[in-house]
Design a protein around this motif. Sequence first.
Motif: not given
Length: 155
Positions: A125-136
């Motif tokens: 999101n705009e403030n960089g705190l929320e997202g759906d990034d993931f790491y496999m």
Amino acid sequence: MKEFNLELFADYYQFYIQDEKSESNLVDSWTDFAVDNMIAINDGIVGIGTVRNMDVAVTLRILESENTDNDFKKYDKVNECDLVVSSGIIVIAGCTDYFPDALRIPLENGIYRVRICYGNLDSLNENGLEGDDFYMVSMWKCQTRKELQIVKKEI
């Protein structure tokens, strides 16, 4: 295959996988190249960069043999490196986690290839705190060491 689904606090935009007895650190390993490619390595430790410094979704898979799934379309970035396990235990944690409380996984000693697939890196999101990034993260034992490989770079 063993699979671990985790939420790790990626303070300083990173988390670690390391041999439990490794005395290495990544202080000098986060070069411009490492930051650009979101991966830093040293003896017995792998630092995995993230796009935010909040809790992130991490899946760790310990495989019986080499991962032959090379369909990387759903990932933004893919890196591979080696991790030498000499203590029989790996630890996965955020870089500021309390080390004694971090998850420990017993593994046979040897060389492991580590493939890190980074997904949804542009979902913040705009403030960089929320997202759906993931790491496999997938790991499998191998016989010989290989260099760091940038398999897929962000477009």
